[in-house]
Write an enzyme that holds these catalytic residues in place. Structure first.
Site, PDB file in Angstrom:
ATOM      1  CE1 TYR A 294      -3.080  -3.003   0.539  1.00 38.77           C
ATOM      2  CE2 TYR A 294      -3.522  -2.245   2.758  1.00 38.77           C
ATOM      3  CZ  TYR A 294      -3.746  -3.138   1.743  1.00 38.77           C
ATOM      4  OH  TYR A 294      -4.646  -4.164   1.929  1.00 38.77           O
TER       5      TYR A 294
ATOM      6  CG  HIS B  54      -0.955  -8.389   0.698  1.00 37.98           C
ATOM      7  ND1 HIS B  54      -0.643  -7.071   0.775  1.00 37.98           N
ATOM      8  CD2 HIS B  54      -2.287  -8.420   0.399  1.00 37.98           C
ATOM      9  CE1 HIS B  54      -1.724  -6.337   0.545  1.00 37.98           C
ATOM     10  NE2 HIS B  54      -2.730  -7.140   0.313  1.00 37.98           N
TER      11      HIS B  54
HETATM   12  C1  1BO Z   1      -3.563  -5.469  -3.761  1.00 36.76           C
HETATM   13  C2  1BO Z   1      -4.210  -5.242  -2.417  1.00 36.76           C
HETATM   14  C3  1BO Z   1      -5.453  -6.006  -2.170  1.00 36.76           C
HETATM   15  C4  1BO Z   1      -6.067  -5.821  -0.796  1.00 36.76           C
HETATM   16  O1  1BO Z   1      -5.189  -5.914   0.273  1.00 36.76           O
END
Ligand code: 1BO
Length: 272
Positions: A47, A105
């Site tokens: 982010y 992630h």
């Molecule tokens: C690419 C980010 C998606 C949500 O965290």
């Protein structure tokens, strides 16, 4: 604030998602959210706003121990030697000695999951994070991760809102004592014009967004709505003074459709 308990973690049921927030706006929104009573802030390396999240935390004056901070390791840092270094860099950007939760992630099929999970567990044992978990994992990947992880996984963070059926992922999380954390919980604002949510909202004197968030927390899901509008921050946490009936819960669940997913990235896994 209500909490979702999962494998030893107590995750506040509503948090602030910071995906797509940047710069001074991000710092200001984090600060305001904490001042309004939020105690759960979600960020990620990708982010590119960990520094601003740290700024907002400090500016709020809220005690560090009272806030649950999550960050996520991006897929380019999944090699074991790289993961620990990248988490340390996140901590430097956040200016924190440790976070509450570090997530993988997104699945990365190019690095053996066992190795990445080993490095993640090591980061926990080193005290860089209190808890570990995953994000965007399918049911099959949750099963693999639970079997391979040397430390308990406390959550799987996925897209979840009334238009996307996550029954199977939720059941897999429940089975392993993991929380489901919902990103895009108000479907990127699409719920605002929804007649079903509006009608239920009228009965409870709440907005469609509040109905949607209440529907999630009543399933023991932690929701992390993102907004850059200060007035929406208050709206999104004023959901603990009413209850949806079983019938209303069912009406909202029935809004799900096979085309409900909003975040279908090219690198996403095949969902089952
Ligand atoms: C690419 C980010 C998606 C949500 O965290």
């Amino acid at each position: 604030m209500r909490f979702v308990e999962a494998n030893g973690a107590k995750i506040p049921a509503v948090g602030l998602g910071t995906w797509e927030l940047s710069g001074r706006t991000c710092a200001r929104v984090v600060e305001q959210a904490l001042r309004l009573g939020y105690r759960h802030i979600d960020t990620a390396q990708v982010y590119d706003n960990e520094r601003e999240v740290g700024d907002g935390l400090r500016a709020s004056g809220v005690r560090r121990d009272d806030v649950f901070v999550t960050t996520k390791v991006w897929t380019n840092h999944f090699a074991p030697h790289d993961l620990e270094r990248s988490v340390k860099e996140s901590l430097v950007r956040l200016r924190l000695p440790a976070v509450d939760l570090v997530l993988l992630h997104w699945p990365n099929p190019h690095v053996p999951l066992e190795e990445t999970l080993g490095a993640l567990a090591h980061a926990k044992r080193m005290g860089l994070t209190r808890h570990i978990g995953v994000s965007n994992f399918t049911v099959a990947l949750i099963e693999q991760a639970v079997a391979l992880s040397g430390e308990p996984l406390v959550c799987n963070q996925v897209e979840y809102h009334p238009y996307l059926d996550q029954t199977k992922v939720r059941a897999a999380c429940d089975q392993h004592g993991m929380a489901l954390v919902a990103y895009s919980p108000i479907a990127k604002g699409r719920i605002k014009a929804d007649q079903t949510l509006a009608a239920i909202g009228r009965a409870h004197h709440k907005t469609p967004a509040q109905i949607c968030l209440r529907w999630l927390v009543q399933q023991n899901v932690s929701a992390i709505p993102r907004t850059s509008r200060i007035e929406r921050l208050s709206e999104n946490i004023e959901i603990f003074d009413f209850e949806l009936s079983d019938e209303e819960m069912g009406q909202i669940a029935a809004l799900a459709s096979p085309k409900g997913r909003l975040t279908d990235f090219g690198f996403a896994p095949k969902w089952d």
